[in-house]
Design an enzyme around this catalytic site. Structure first.
Site, PDB file in Angstrom:
ATOM      1  N   HIS A   1       0.877  -1.128  -0.069  1.00 56.89           N
ATOM      2  CA  HIS A   1      -0.032  -0.005   0.032  1.00 56.89           C
ATOM      3  C   HIS A   1       0.654   1.314  -0.044  1.00 56.89           C
ATOM      4  O   HIS A   1       0.490   2.244  -0.509  1.00 56.89           O
ATOM      5  CB  HIS A   1      -1.129  -0.061   1.163  1.00 56.89           C
ATOM      6  CG  HIS A   1      -0.757   0.339   2.410  1.00 56.89           C
ATOM      7  ND1 HIS A   1      -0.055  -0.500   3.733  1.00 56.89           N
ATOM      8  CD2 HIS A   1      -0.277   1.760   3.100  1.00 56.89           C
ATOM      9  CE1 HIS A   1       0.230   0.266   4.417  1.00 56.89           C
ATOM     10  NE2 HIS A   1      -0.025   1.600   4.316  1.00 56.89           N
TER      11      HIS A   1
ATOM     12  N   ASP B   1      -0.202  -7.500   1.682  1.00 56.32           N
ATOM     13  CA  ASP B   1       0.237  -6.132   1.654  1.00 56.32           C
ATOM     14  C   ASP B   1       1.672  -5.991   1.808  1.00 56.32           C
ATOM     15  O   ASP B   1       2.473  -5.899   2.800  1.00 56.32           O
ATOM     16  CB  ASP B   1      -0.388  -5.286   2.795  1.00 56.32           C
ATOM     17  CG  ASP B   1       0.042  -3.880   2.677  1.00 56.32           C
ATOM     18  OD1 ASP B   1       0.435  -3.348   1.735  1.00 56.32           O
ATOM     19  OD2 ASP B   1      -0.386  -3.158   3.832  1.00 56.32           O
TER      20      ASP B   1
ATOM     21  N   GLN C   1       0.302   6.129  11.411  1.00 56.51           N
ATOM     22  CA  GLN C   1       0.659   6.649  10.000  1.00 56.51           C
ATOM     23  C   GLN C   1       2.236   6.821   9.804  1.00 56.51           C
ATOM     24  O   GLN C   1       2.734   7.781  10.683  1.00 56.51           O
ATOM     25  CB  GLN C   1      -0.091   7.805   9.752  1.00 56.51           C
ATOM     26  CG  GLN C   1      -1.643   7.262   9.230  1.00 56.51           C
ATOM     27  CD  GLN C   1      -2.312   6.556   9.937  1.00 56.51           C
ATOM     28  OE1 GLN C   1      -2.217   6.469  11.020  1.00 56.51           O
ATOM     29  NE2 GLN C   1      -2.991   5.820   9.244  1.00 56.51           N
ATOM     30  N   GLY C   2       2.763   6.420   8.757  1.00 59.73           N
ATOM     31  CA  GLY C   2       4.099   6.757   8.464  1.00 59.73           C
ATOM     32  C   GLY C   2       5.098   5.604   8.649  1.00 59.73           C
ATOM     33  O   GLY C   2       6.090   5.732   8.260  1.00 59.73           O
ATOM     34  N   ASP C   3       4.571   4.957   9.519  1.00 62.59           N
ATOM     35  CA  ASP C   3       5.557   3.681   9.789  1.00 62.59           C
ATOM     36  C   ASP C   3       5.166   2.515   8.827  1.00 62.59           C
ATOM     37  O   ASP C   3       5.956   1.631   9.040  1.00 62.59           O
ATOM     38  CB  ASP C   3       5.161   3.052  11.381  1.00 62.59           C
ATOM     39  CG  ASP C   3       5.558   4.155  12.359  1.00 62.59           C
ATOM     40  OD1 ASP C   3       6.614   4.617  12.253  1.00 62.59           O
ATOM     41  OD2 ASP C   3       4.680   4.297  13.353  1.00 62.59           O
ATOM     42  N   SER C   4       4.208   2.493   8.247  1.00 61.88           N
ATOM     43  CA  SER C   4       3.729   1.658   7.145  1.00 61.88           C
ATOM     44  C   SER C   4       4.837   1.239   6.391  1.00 61.88           C
ATOM     45  O   SER C   4       5.659   2.147   6.018  1.00 61.88           O
ATOM     46  CB  SER C   4       2.977   2.139   6.297  1.00 61.88           C
ATOM     47  OG  SER C   4       1.572   2.215   6.789  1.00 61.88           O
TER      48      SER C   4
HETATM   49  N1  ARG Z   1      -1.880   2.690   6.929  1.00 58.71           N
HETATM   50  C1  ARG Z   1      -1.126   3.151   7.985  1.00 58.71           C
HETATM   51  C2  ARG Z   1       0.063   3.758   7.099  1.00 58.71           C
HETATM   52  O1  ARG Z   1       0.008   3.790   6.128  1.00 58.71           O
HETATM   53  C3  ARG Z   1      -0.840   2.028   9.075  1.00 58.71           C
HETATM   54  C4  ARG Z   1      -0.248   2.529  10.496  1.00 58.71           C
HETATM   55  C5  ARG Z   1      -0.444   1.088  11.063  1.00 58.71           C
HETATM   56  N2  ARG Z   1      -1.613   1.270  12.119  1.00 58.71           N
HETATM   57  C6  ARG Z   1      -1.610   0.954  13.347  1.00 58.71           C
HETATM   58  N3  ARG Z   1      -2.573   1.334  14.242  1.00 58.71           N
HETATM   59  N4  ARG Z   1      -0.835   0.077  13.798  1.00 58.71           N
HETATM   60  O2  ARG Z   1       1.096   4.282   7.859  1.00 58.71           O
END
Ligand code: ARG
Length: 306
Positions: A103, A149, A245-248
Site C-alpha cells: 500500500h 500487503d 501513519q508513516g510507519d507503514s
Molecule cells: N495505514 C497506516 C500507514 O499507512 C498504517 C499504520 C499502522 N496503524 C496502526 N494502528 N498500527 O501508515
C-alpha cells in the site's frame, strides 16, 4: 472498508491550493512526480510538504544509532529534505532489495521514490539517497482489505552493508511457533506519528509490543474477522503502544533465538494505539517463497511491475 478509509485522511485538492504560497519550491504535486499516479502515502507526504504543515510510533522511545540497521526510510525523490520527503518505512532484505508494504508503493513509479539507509535521523545530514529502479507489488495485493500487503523495491545501486546497514532475514513458517506466541515481544520501528493525530519525528522511534493471536484480533470488539491468514497482530489491548501513519512498510522484528527476524510489515490499524485496536502487520512467513523468486528470478516472479 471503514478502517482503511480512516487510515488516510489526505485531501488531494489541498495540494493545488497550497502550492502558490511557496515560490522557491516546486509549485505543484505534478512537478514532484514523474508518473501520473502514486500511492496514498506518497501523495500524503507531498501534501504535507507543499502545505508546510508539520507532519509516527506511539508510546515508544528514540532509537540509538545503529540499533535498527535494517530500517530504511522511503522518500519522495523530488522533495528535498529527508524528513519532509519520508512517506513510509522499509527493511533491508539484501544489498539490492528492500521489503516494504504494497500500500506504500502500488500505483507509484519507481522514479518517484528513493530510499535512505544507515541512519536513525532524517534531517539535512541524512546519508545519500539511493534511487529505486523497480517496484514489485504482490499480484494478490488487495487495496480494500490490505490482504497480501507486501512489495519489493530494487535499488539502483547496492547498499554498503556493514555496522550501520544490515540485512534482516525473513521469519520462516518453521520459526513461527517459537516466535509468534501470545505475549511474545516484537519490536516495531519507524518515523511515523507519535500520536494518533500527532506529528512525525525526525528521530527513529521503536516500541516493544506483544504478539496477539488472530482469534483474539478477529473478535467483534477488535477487527471482527478482517484479519486474514496473511496478517498478524501485535499490540496491547489497553492501547498506548502501537505503530501509526508513516510507519507503514517498516519492520516488525522478532528475536528468533537472538537473531532478529522480519516477522511483519507495518500494514494497518483502526486509528493508532486505541484500546482493542492493535496494529495489523503483513505476515512475512507467508511470502518467503514470493520474495526469493522475485529477488533471484525476477522474470518468473508474479508481481505487478512498475
Ligand atoms: N495505514 C497506516 C500507514 O499507512 C498504517 C499504520 C499502522 N496503524 C496502526 N494502528 N498500527 O501508515
Amino acid at each position: 472498508m471503514d478502517m482503511l478509509s480512516r487510515c488516510f485522511t489526505a485531501s488531494l485538492l489541498l495540494v493545488a491550493i497550497a502550492s502558490t504560497a511557496f515560490a522557491q519550491q516546486p509549485a505543484s504535486r505534478e512537478s514532484l512526480l514523474t508518473g501520473r499516479t502514486a500511492s496514498q502515502p506518497v501523495l500524503d507526504a507531498i501534501e504535507v510538504y507543499l502545505d508546510k504543515k508539520e507532519k509516527k510510533i506511539v508510546g515508544g522511545k528514540p532509537a540509538k544509532a545503529g540499533q535498527f540497521p535494517w530500517q530504511v526510510a522511503l522518500l519522495v525523490a523530488r522533495v528535498p529534505d529527508a524528513y519532509d520527503a519520508h512517506f513510509c518505512g522499509g527493511s533491508v532484505h539484501t544489498e539490492r532489495w528492500i521489503v516494504t508494504a504494497a500500500h506504500c508503493v502500488h500505483d507509484t513509479e519507481a522514479a518517484d521514490i528513493a530510499i535512505v539507509a544507515g541512519t536513525h535521523r532524517l534531517n539535512a545530514e541524512a546519508p545519500e539517497r539511493i534511487a529505486v529502479s523497480r517496484i514489485l507489488v504482490h499480484e494478490d495485493y488487495d487495496d480494500e482489505t490490505y490482504d497480501n500487503d507486501i512489495a519489493l523495491l530494487e535499488l539502483e545501486k547496492p547498499l554498503a552493508l556493514g555496522d550501520r546497514i544490515r540485512v534482516i532475514p525473513l521469519l520462516g513458517t518453521g520459526d513461527e511457533p517459537a516466535t509468534l506466541k501470545p505475549g511474545a515481544l516484537l519490536t516495531v520501528s519507524g518515523w511515523g506519528r507519535t500520536q494518533q493525530d500527532g506529528e512525525g519525528t525526525s528521530a527513529l522511534q521503536y516500541v516493544d509490543i506483544p504478539f496477539v493471536e488472530r482469534k483474539t484480533c478477529n473478535r467483534a470488539l477488535a477487527y471482527d474477522g478482517a484479519v486474514t491468514e496473511r496478517m498478524i497482530c501485535a499490540g496491547v489491548a489497553a492501547g498506548g503502544k502501537d505503530s501509526c501513519q508513516g510507519d507503514s512498510g517498516g519492520p516488525l522484528a522478532a528475536n528468533a533465538g537472538s537473531q532478529p527476524r522480519l516477522a511483519g510489515v507495518v500494514s494497518w490499524g483502526e486509528g493508532c494505539a486505541q484500546a482493542n485496536k492493535v496494529g495489523v502487520y503483513t505476515r512475512v512467513s507467508q511470502f518467503t517463497g514470493w520474495v526469493s523468486t522475485c529477488t533471484t528470478d525476477t522474470a518468473r516472479c508474479k508481481a505487478k511491475h512498475r
